[in-house]
Structure formats: C-alpha cells, structure tokens
Design a protein around this motif. Sequence first.
Motif, PDB file in Angstrom:
ATOM      1  N   GLY A 337      -3.757  15.227   2.494  1.00 29.82           N
ATOM      2  CA  GLY A 337      -3.109  15.627   3.743  1.00 29.82           C
ATOM      3  C   GLY A 337      -2.512  14.456   4.492  1.00 29.82           C
ATOM      4  O   GLY A 337      -2.392  14.488   5.718  1.00 29.82           O
ATOM      5  N   LEU A 338      -2.097  13.437   3.743  1.00 28.76           N
ATOM      6  CA  LEU A 338      -1.543  12.230   4.351  1.00 28.76           C
ATOM      7  C   LEU A 338      -0.051  12.129   4.062  1.00 28.76           C
ATOM      8  O   LEU A 338       0.452  12.659   3.074  1.00 28.76           O
ATOM      9  CB  LEU A 338      -2.247  10.988   3.791  1.00 28.76           C
ATOM     10  CG  LEU A 338      -3.748  10.869   4.074  1.00 28.76           C
ATOM     11  CD1 LEU A 338      -4.377   9.800   3.187  1.00 28.76           C
ATOM     12  CD2 LEU A 338      -3.981  10.546   5.557  1.00 28.76           C
ATOM     13  N   ALA A 339       0.629  11.426   4.934  1.00 27.47           N
ATOM     14  CA  ALA A 339       2.048  11.145   4.758  1.00 27.47           C
ATOM     15  C   ALA A 339       2.252   9.642   4.722  1.00 27.47           C
ATOM     16  O   ALA A 339       1.547   8.892   5.402  1.00 27.47           O
ATOM     17  CB  ALA A 339       2.863  11.750   5.899  1.00 27.47           C
ATOM     18  N   VAL A 340       3.204   9.200   3.929  1.00 28.24           N
ATOM     19  CA  VAL A 340       3.549   7.778   3.876  1.00 28.24           C
ATOM     20  C   VAL A 340       4.503   7.474   5.032  1.00 28.24           C
ATOM     21  O   VAL A 340       5.622   7.965   5.082  1.00 28.24           O
ATOM     22  CB  VAL A 340       4.202   7.413   2.527  1.00 28.24           C
ATOM     23  CG1 VAL A 340       4.603   5.941   2.524  1.00 28.24           C
ATOM     24  CG2 VAL A 340       3.265   7.716   1.368  1.00 28.24           C
ATOM     25  N   LEU A 341       4.025   6.668   5.969  1.00 29.19           N
ATOM     26  CA  LEU A 341       4.828   6.304   7.140  1.00 29.19           C
ATOM     27  C   LEU A 341       5.721   5.101   6.871  1.00 29.19           C
ATOM     28  O   LEU A 341       6.701   4.882   7.578  1.00 29.19           O
ATOM     29  CB  LEU A 341       3.902   5.998   8.324  1.00 29.19           C
ATOM     30  CG  LEU A 341       2.889   7.083   8.698  1.00 29.19           C
ATOM     31  CD1 LEU A 341       2.013   6.619   9.847  1.00 29.19           C
ATOM     32  CD2 LEU A 341       3.611   8.385   9.047  1.00 29.19           C
ATOM     33  N   GLY A 342       5.381   4.340   5.861  1.00 27.54           N
ATOM     34  CA  GLY A 342       6.155   3.157   5.525  1.00 27.54           C
ATOM     35  C   GLY A 342       5.395   2.316   4.513  1.00 27.54           C
ATOM     36  O   GLY A 342       4.228   2.579   4.217  1.00 27.54           O
ATOM     37  N   ARG A 343       6.067   1.339   3.958  1.00 30.00           N
ATOM     38  CA  ARG A 343       5.435   0.465   2.975  1.00 30.00           C
ATOM     39  C   ARG A 343       6.052  -0.913   3.073  1.00 30.00           C
ATOM     40  O   ARG A 343       7.272  -1.047   3.161  1.00 30.00           O
ATOM     41  CB  ARG A 343       5.637   1.031   1.564  1.00 30.00           C
ATOM     42  CG  ARG A 343       4.695   0.427   0.526  1.00 30.00           C
ATOM     43  CD  ARG A 343       4.981   0.948  -0.863  1.00 30.00           C
ATOM     44  NE  ARG A 343       6.161   0.317  -1.448  1.00 30.00           N
ATOM     45  CZ  ARG A 343       7.053   0.926  -2.209  1.00 30.00           C
ATOM     46  NH1 ARG A 343       6.924   2.216  -2.457  1.00 30.00           N
ATOM     47  NH2 ARG A 343       8.074   0.271  -2.707  1.00 30.00           N
ATOM     48  N   GLU A 344       5.201  -1.912   3.068  1.00 32.44           N
ATOM     49  CA  GLU A 344       5.666  -3.302   3.100  1.00 32.44           C
ATOM     50  C   GLU A 344       5.208  -3.979   1.829  1.00 32.44           C
ATOM     51  O   GLU A 344       4.033  -3.920   1.467  1.00 32.44           O
ATOM     52  CB  GLU A 344       5.122  -4.009   4.345  1.00 32.44           C
ATOM     53  CG  GLU A 344       5.605  -3.361   5.637  1.00 32.44           C
ATOM     54  CD  GLU A 344       4.946  -3.958   6.876  1.00 32.44           C
ATOM     55  OE1 GLU A 344       4.658  -5.170   6.855  1.00 32.44           O
ATOM     56  OE2 GLU A 344       4.720  -3.198   7.825  1.00 32.44           O
ATOM     57  N   ASP A 345       6.134  -4.625   1.138  1.00 31.74           N
ATOM     58  CA  ASP A 345       5.870  -5.204  -0.171  1.00 31.74           C
ATOM     59  C   ASP A 345       5.950  -6.723  -0.142  1.00 31.74           C
ATOM     60  O   ASP A 345       6.646  -7.308   0.693  1.00 31.74           O
ATOM     61  CB  ASP A 345       6.887  -4.690  -1.203  1.00 31.74           C
ATOM     62  CG  ASP A 345       6.853  -3.185  -1.370  1.00 31.74           C
ATOM     63  OD1 ASP A 345       5.779  -2.586  -1.145  1.00 31.74           O
ATOM     64  OD2 ASP A 345       7.897  -2.610  -1.729  1.00 31.74           O
ATOM     65  N   THR A 346       5.253  -7.317  -1.088  1.00 31.37           N
ATOM     66  CA  THR A 346       5.343  -8.751  -1.290  1.00 31.37           C
ATOM     67  C   THR A 346       5.083  -9.036  -2.758  1.00 31.37           C
ATOM     68  O   THR A 346       4.563  -8.178  -3.482  1.00 31.37           O
ATOM     69  CB  THR A 346       4.335  -9.520  -0.400  1.00 31.37           C
ATOM     70  OG1 THR A 346       4.586 -10.927  -0.499  1.00 31.37           O
ATOM     71  CG2 THR A 346       2.907  -9.244  -0.814  1.00 31.37           C
ATOM     72  N   TRP A 372       0.558   0.117   2.214  1.00 33.74           N
ATOM     73  CA  TRP A 372       1.037   1.473   2.452  1.00 33.74           C
ATOM     74  C   TRP A 372       0.517   1.915   3.825  1.00 33.74           C
ATOM     75  O   TRP A 372      -0.689   1.931   4.053  1.00 33.74           O
ATOM     76  CB  TRP A 372       0.487   2.428   1.392  1.00 33.74           C
ATOM     77  CG  TRP A 372       0.983   2.190  -0.011  1.00 33.74           C
ATOM     78  CD1 TRP A 372       0.622   1.170  -0.844  1.00 33.74           C
ATOM     79  CD2 TRP A 372       1.909   2.993  -0.730  1.00 33.74           C
ATOM     80  NE1 TRP A 372       1.258   1.301  -2.053  1.00 33.74           N
ATOM     81  CE2 TRP A 372       2.061   2.410  -2.017  1.00 33.74           C
ATOM     82  CE3 TRP A 372       2.618   4.165  -0.446  1.00 33.74           C
ATOM     83  CZ2 TRP A 372       2.890   2.935  -3.000  1.00 33.74           C
ATOM     84  CZ3 TRP A 372       3.439   4.698  -1.417  1.00 33.74           C
ATOM     85  CH2 TRP A 372       3.585   4.093  -2.668  1.00 33.74           C
ATOM     86  N   ARG A 373       1.409   2.263   4.726  1.00 34.05           N
ATOM     87  CA  ARG A 373       1.014   2.766   6.050  1.00 34.05           C
ATOM     88  C   ARG A 373       0.975   4.290   5.963  1.00 34.05           C
ATOM     89  O   ARG A 373       1.991   4.938   5.710  1.00 34.05           O
ATOM     90  CB  ARG A 373       1.982   2.291   7.115  1.00 34.05           C
ATOM     91  CG  ARG A 373       1.893   0.792   7.363  1.00 34.05           C
ATOM     92  CD  ARG A 373       2.659   0.325   8.586  1.00 34.05           C
ATOM     93  NE  ARG A 373       4.107   0.477   8.402  1.00 34.05           N
ATOM     94  CZ  ARG A 373       4.839   1.376   9.006  1.00 34.05           C
ATOM     95  NH1 ARG A 373       4.291   2.226   9.861  1.00 34.05           N
ATOM     96  NH2 ARG A 373       6.148   1.448   8.792  1.00 34.05           N
ATOM     97  N   LEU A 374      -0.229   4.830   6.147  1.00 30.58           N
ATOM     98  CA  LEU A 374      -0.472   6.264   5.963  1.00 30.58           C
ATOM     99  C   LEU A 374      -0.886   6.914   7.279  1.00 30.58           C
ATOM    100  O   LEU A 374      -1.612   6.314   8.079  1.00 30.58           O
ATOM    101  CB  LEU A 374      -1.558   6.490   4.915  1.00 30.58           C
ATOM    102  CG  LEU A 374      -1.364   5.775   3.568  1.00 30.58           C
ATOM    103  CD1 LEU A 374      -2.601   5.953   2.698  1.00 30.58           C
ATOM    104  CD2 LEU A 374      -0.118   6.303   2.860  1.00 30.58           C
ATOM    105  N   GLY A 375      -0.436   8.137   7.481  1.00 31.10           N
ATOM    106  CA  GLY A 375      -0.826   8.893   8.665  1.00 31.10           C
ATOM    107  C   GLY A 375      -1.115  10.332   8.297  1.00 31.10           C
ATOM    108  O   GLY A 375      -0.727  10.807   7.218  1.00 31.10           O
ATOM    109  N   VAL A 376      -1.807  11.041   9.184  1.00 31.39           N
ATOM    110  CA  VAL A 376      -2.122  12.456   8.948  1.00 31.39           C
ATOM    111  C   VAL A 376      -0.866  13.282   9.152  1.00 31.39           C
ATOM    112  O   VAL A 376      -0.113  13.075  10.105  1.00 31.39           O
ATOM    113  CB  VAL A 376      -3.242  12.934   9.894  1.00 31.39           C
ATOM    114  CG1 VAL A 376      -3.535  14.412   9.679  1.00 31.39           C
ATOM    115  CG2 VAL A 376      -4.499  12.093   9.681  1.00 31.39           C
ATOM    116  N   LYS A 377      -0.629  14.232   8.259  1.00 26.00           N
ATOM    117  CA  LYS A 377       0.558  15.079   8.377  1.00 26.00           C
ATOM    118  C   LYS A 377       0.497  15.942   9.634  1.00 26.00           C
ATOM    119  O   LYS A 377      -0.575  16.404  10.015  1.00 26.00           O
ATOM    120  CB  LYS A 377       0.663  16.007   7.152  1.00 26.00           C
ATOM    121  CG  LYS A 377       1.102  15.295   5.875  1.00 26.00           C
ATOM    122  CD  LYS A 377       1.284  16.298   4.770  1.00 26.00           C
ATOM    123  CE  LYS A 377       1.774  15.634   3.496  1.00 26.00           C
ATOM    124  NZ  LYS A 377       1.942  16.615   2.406  1.00 26.00           N
TER     125      LYS A 377
END
Length: 377
Positions: A337-346, A372-377
């Motif tokens: 029940g999570l959504a990907v809010l954004g992702r920062e890579d290195t 991975w920045r995750l939040g509740v849908k």
Amino acid sequence: MNTPATVSWTHDGLEKAALWSSANDAPPPKAIVEVDDSLGADDAYRMATNGTGMLFTGDYHNARQLLSAIARRIPAGGKAKRTAAAPTTAERFYKYRQARTHRARILSMLLVPVGPGPAVALRRAPDVTEAWTNAFGQVAEPVVVSLQELLGAIGAQQWRTTGLHVAALDAKIHPHYGTFAPVRGEYLDLVARAELPGLGRAFDIGTGTGVLAAILAKRGVTEVIGTDSQERAVACAQATFASLGLGERARAVKQEMFPEGRADVVVCNPPWLPGTPQTLLDYAVYDPKSAMLRAFLAGLPDHLAEDGQGWLVISDLAERLGLRTRAELLSWIEGAGLAVLGREDTVPAHGRAADASDPFHVERSGEVTSLWRLGVK
C-alpha cells in the motif's frame, strides 16, 4: 541461552576437554587432534578437507603461517558442472558463494587453545585480552576457538580502536566486533542530503553501528530511535551516539524491526543481497529470501506519521546479479500500500567497483545505490 558445546581430544593418551567458542555459531569439528610446529601444510590441508580439527600447541606465529599456507592450497572456485548452456550470472554467484563457504570451513579447522585471562596458550602469542573480551566475553575456563575467528576479533579491535571517519558526520565512529563498518560512504551521503519531511521523530531499522540514526540526529531530528536484533549492534550504536554528543536525541533498542509509534522518517538500509548469512558480518550483506526488505515494506504504513516518508536505502546489485528483479521490488512496494514519491541515485566509489579482477566486475561497475522515498497511498 544455548549451553556451550564441549570439544575433546587426546593428549599423551589422556582425554582432555574444553568449551567450544564461536561467535558465528559455527559447529565444532567432529574430531580434533593435537598438532604442533612440525605439521606440514600439505598434511594440514588434507586434514582440514577431511573435517579434522587441528588444535595447535606450538608457536603462535607458526600457526598463522600455517593458516596462510592452508589458504594458498584451497582452489579459487568450486568445480562447475558441464552444461550445454553457459551459466547465468546468478548461477555463477551461487557457485562463488559456495566456494567462499567451503574456504571458510577449511580455514576454520585450525584451532587454538585459550585460557582464563583471557590468554592464548601458545608461545609468543600476543595479548588478546581486549580483543577477546569485546568479541566473545570473559573466559572462566579453557576454551577452543578457530584461529580464523580469533584473527577476526583482533582485526575488529584494531578497527574499533582506530575508528572510521564518516564524511557525512565529519567525525569518527568505532565499529564493534560483529557490526558492519560503513565503509561505503555513498549511501550515507544519500541520507545526509535527502529532504526531510519532518524533524519530530525518526526510526532507523537495523541500525548496526547507528551511523544513519546519527546522521538524522545531527540533521536536527528531535528524537531518533535505532532498532536492531543484535545486542552487539545496540551497544555499538549507543556508544556511537554518546561519542558524537547525540545521546539526548538518539537511542538504540533491541527490537526485531519497528519500535512502537509512528515517525516522520523511517529509514532502512537492509542487507542488499538475498542469501544465507554464514558469519556475523554476513547478516549486514545477506537477507534470506529478502525477508527483512519485505518486512520493512509490509510494516512501514503502520509506522509512518501523517505525510511521513519511508526511506529505503538499497543497491541494485541483486538485480544485476539476477538474484532479485526490479519488478519484484516494485510489487512488494505496491502490495504494502505504498507509493514511490521519488528516488535519489548515486554510484559506488568503493574499490571493488573498479577492480577488473573481481569475478563480478561488470555487475559491480554498473551498480547504482538508491534512496527510495516511499509514502502511504
């Protein structure tokens, strides 16, 4: 607590016994014989491959040389099965792991006696009091330990004494025996620069040395709770917070996963590779069937404050090795029940990524580490 195993052997026709010591919970050899400086490397290797433990009774430095000589006789890899098709990357990796496990088992057959003190009962043995006590605890009666584990404890004590400079903290931390030293700074930098959704409370799941919790506390989070299932890690994290003057903001507790309550930020840097750990340090690298990763994702929604974020810090090396797919990871995120809010890579800056002799150089050189920045849908 499990009752320590007892090992026995024959000395001058009489049976002797001692407790078996292994921080990695390795079983003792089924048979043990006394050996001394006269034992040749070929005979020692043969005995080790047959599963015979060799209790060394001579000179400590000769024991170390014998261990090195045994290591040189171990084949670099296991025998590959002949198949019509070339092995996949995952198959090559599993074969590599099997060879490493076999190597560790062979080397674990050279044993040394340790008595109360603690003191290694060999000529010219160094003072191991601090290293042994920090790794294994007190010695009330004679014990037997593999020389390989003893050397690991001595090396860990050197790490702990010298410390490791963490650029993201602009300070040193002092990893304890059995806790993974955060030598890869790129994933620390991701946590140090990601935008915080709030400063009230943060959780660090699987805190280890406490380095990620310390970074969050230093960034201004009012309360940071690090959890770990290992007492060693909890003690190390607590020491980290105290040494950095963060004891009022950060604390560590023994907990399998999440503490009670909710947080603005819940960060987790789980072991990056699916696999079975063989040693204490392996637990920071191998996650059987991705169990910790999946448990973090499944439990995250119940521990996020309103508008809170889960930060999953993980490499894609498992995907490059064919041990897990990106589709699997995304399905676990979706299923929780999570959504990907954004992702920062290195990209990694460690030496193995540039080591062309590494059997998995192609995969390591292309590795990407992500937050991975995750939040509740």
